[in-house]
Design a protein around this motif. Sequence first.
Motif, PDB file in Angstrom:
ATOM      1  N   LEU A 160      10.303   9.519  -2.960  1.00 50.29           N
ATOM      2  CA  LEU A 160       9.876   9.124  -4.208  1.00 50.29           C
ATOM      3  C   LEU A 160      10.515   7.453  -4.311  1.00 50.29           C
ATOM      4  O   LEU A 160       9.754   6.490  -4.887  1.00 50.29           O
ATOM      5  CB  LEU A 160      10.555   9.727  -5.253  1.00 50.29           C
ATOM      6  N   VAL A 161      11.583   7.258  -3.846  1.00 50.12           N
ATOM      7  CA  VAL A 161      12.033   5.934  -3.757  1.00 50.12           C
ATOM      8  C   VAL A 161      11.038   4.958  -3.011  1.00 50.12           C
ATOM      9  O   VAL A 161      10.945   3.911  -3.410  1.00 50.12           O
ATOM     10  CB  VAL A 161      13.409   5.756  -3.183  1.00 50.12           C
ATOM     11  N   GLY A 162      10.898   5.645  -1.766  1.00 52.02           N
ATOM     12  CA  GLY A 162       9.772   4.973  -0.958  1.00 52.02           C
ATOM     13  C   GLY A 162       8.380   4.656  -1.484  1.00 52.02           C
ATOM     14  O   GLY A 162       8.133   3.488  -1.455  1.00 52.02           O
ATOM     15  N   ILE A 163       8.124   5.614  -2.247  1.00 52.77           N
ATOM     16  CA  ILE A 163       6.716   5.237  -2.781  1.00 52.77           C
ATOM     17  C   ILE A 163       6.858   4.426  -4.094  1.00 52.77           C
ATOM     18  O   ILE A 163       5.966   3.537  -4.127  1.00 52.77           O
ATOM     19  CB  ILE A 163       6.231   6.622  -3.477  1.00 52.77           C
ATOM     20  N   ILE A 164       7.880   4.338  -4.907  1.00 46.01           N
ATOM     21  CA  ILE A 164       8.042   3.391  -5.694  1.00 46.01           C
ATOM     22  C   ILE A 164       8.080   1.683  -5.146  1.00 46.01           C
ATOM     23  O   ILE A 164       7.780   1.069  -5.419  1.00 46.01           O
ATOM     24  CB  ILE A 164       9.331   3.529  -6.579  1.00 46.01           C
ATOM     25  N   ALA A 165       8.785   1.724  -4.144  1.00 43.82           N
ATOM     26  CA  ALA A 165       9.121   0.596  -3.178  1.00 43.82           C
ATOM     27  C   ALA A 165       7.527   0.214  -2.778  1.00 43.82           C
ATOM     28  O   ALA A 165       7.173  -1.100  -3.003  1.00 43.82           O
ATOM     29  CB  ALA A 165       9.991   0.578  -2.266  1.00 43.82           C
ATOM     30  N   ASN A 166       7.004   0.965  -2.279  1.00 41.26           N
ATOM     31  CA  ASN A 166       5.665   0.560  -1.677  1.00 41.26           C
ATOM     32  C   ASN A 166       4.571   0.022  -2.654  1.00 41.26           C
ATOM     33  O   ASN A 166       4.021  -0.877  -2.484  1.00 41.26           O
ATOM     34  CB  ASN A 166       4.838   1.934  -0.982  1.00 41.26           C
ATOM     35  N   ARG A 167       4.479   0.797  -3.822  1.00 41.67           N
ATOM     36  CA  ARG A 167       3.737   0.268  -4.710  1.00 41.67           C
ATOM     37  C   ARG A 167       4.111  -0.738  -5.566  1.00 41.67           C
ATOM     38  O   ARG A 167       3.200  -1.262  -6.283  1.00 41.67           O
ATOM     39  CB  ARG A 167       3.308   1.452  -5.757  1.00 41.67           C
ATOM     40  N   SER A 168       5.350  -1.103  -5.537  1.00 41.37           N
ATOM     41  CA  SER A 168       5.835  -2.232  -6.217  1.00 41.37           C
ATOM     42  C   SER A 168       5.845  -3.713  -5.191  1.00 41.37           C
ATOM     43  O   SER A 168       5.454  -4.635  -5.825  1.00 41.37           O
ATOM     44  CB  SER A 168       7.387  -2.239  -6.397  1.00 41.37           C
ATOM     45  N   LEU A 169       5.739  -3.493  -3.819  1.00 38.87           N
ATOM     46  CA  LEU A 169       5.552  -4.496  -3.157  1.00 38.87           C
ATOM     47  C   LEU A 169       4.340  -5.238  -3.093  1.00 38.87           C
ATOM     48  O   LEU A 169       4.033  -6.289  -2.957  1.00 38.87           O
ATOM     49  CB  LEU A 169       6.169  -4.122  -1.790  1.00 38.87           C
ATOM     50  N   ILE A 170       3.253  -4.087  -2.904  1.00 38.01           N
ATOM     51  CA  ILE A 170       1.770  -4.776  -2.498  1.00 38.01           C
ATOM     52  C   ILE A 170       1.399  -5.623  -3.995  1.00 38.01           C
ATOM     53  O   ILE A 170       1.116  -6.899  -3.658  1.00 38.01           O
ATOM     54  CB  ILE A 170       0.883  -3.367  -2.764  1.00 38.01           C
ATOM     55  N   PRO A 171       1.569  -5.368  -5.175  1.00 37.96           N
ATOM     56  CA  PRO A 171       1.265  -6.535  -6.038  1.00 37.96           C
ATOM     57  C   PRO A 171       2.195  -7.590  -6.270  1.00 37.96           C
ATOM     58  O   PRO A 171       1.672  -8.680  -6.551  1.00 37.96           O
ATOM     59  CB  PRO A 171       1.531  -5.737  -7.577  1.00 37.96           C
ATOM     60  N   ALA A 172       3.442  -7.464  -5.337  1.00 33.66           N
ATOM     61  CA  ALA A 172       4.479  -8.667  -5.413  1.00 33.66           C
ATOM     62  C   ALA A 172       3.865  -9.474  -4.353  1.00 33.66           C
ATOM     63  O   ALA A 172       4.091 -10.680  -4.797  1.00 33.66           O
ATOM     64  CB  ALA A 172       5.750  -8.090  -5.376  1.00 33.66           C
ATOM     65  N   ILE A 173       3.390  -9.397  -3.386  1.00 32.92           N
ATOM     66  CA  ILE A 173       2.992  -9.903  -2.331  1.00 32.92           C
ATOM     67  C   ILE A 173       1.468 -10.518  -2.268  1.00 32.92           C
ATOM     68  O   ILE A 173       1.250 -11.217  -1.662  1.00 32.92           O
ATOM     69  CB  ILE A 173       3.397  -9.364  -0.774  1.00 32.92           C
TER      70      ILE A 173
END
Length: 331
Positions: free
Chosen positions: A230-243
């Motif tokens: 779950l921590v990984g999913i949140i990080a994945n989905r947060s990084l795409i819009p950020a970059i």
Amino acid sequence: MSLTTVSAAFFIASAAVDGSGAACERVADIVVPVTYDEIVVTARAQYVAPDPRGTAPAPGTGNPAESQPVPSAAGSAAGAAKPPEDDDIVVTGRLRPPPEDPAQAINMASFQVVQAIDQNLVRPAALAYSSTVPAPIRDGVRNFLDHLTEPVNALNFLLQHKIGKTFETIGRFAINSTLGVLGIFDIAKRKPFHLPLRINGFGNTLGFYGVPPGPFLYIPLIGPTTVRDLVGIIANRSLIPAIASKPFNQAWFYIPSAVLGQIDRRAQLDEELQARRNDTRGAYTATREDYLERRQATIDALHGIYKPENFPPPPVVPTVGVPKGKVPAPR
């Protein structure tokens, strides 16, 4: 599935049953799966005639004649010595949930709600999408959405010290961004490049560095996962819009594209999910066990440990309309 044996042995020297003494006899050994939430054990109460002196004899003691059941008129007429159902003593016990799923009751409730919504809303929408949208368009949408995850894939391969796969993923991204028209066409997997899509994420990286999965969770809109994933999913989905740059990092684009991606994935997994609902282990148990086994196999593979039994063959693809002797490869 492992089993546990619950031995039901209740010996009560004296008990009040309808105002008289009663003794309970051993009923049976009961074997139940550990995934059951409750077990129910019934101890049959044997009616014992009260002692004339006002003391009920203990089982196996006193005058044997006095220990015989006193038949009622109805019982004598029927010739039955079985005690009435009112004399049954019901003992209910609750087994502990599996160690990997301490919140099993909550997860199962969430699972049931999601399954109901899926059967009545999501699955029909996914099947309608699959049947009405032409395959080339569906493939293009899928390729484009997968293309947006390539930076996350490359970063996590780098964090996992997979330098070769890092450069391969960067190369895939560059080829599909140009020759593949922003990833709509997956040119990189074809000749002469032979660079297939390799999904990666922060959940894998955490597992690679030894972070334990933690408790299993079943969360609406996410599905089966663990605390680590779950921590990984949140990080994945947060990084795409950020970059990403506009419009890929804006909510009006990102949210609908995510929903479309989930609809497409649901259509792809329909046969697997339907088979899981008919699994002899039960739909919830099968979902949990399959997910945890696959995730552990993925982490093992990152460490170079390959277990063929953890990578089942892909489902058989129907061959209707395919020339004899030629079987299409799963997409």
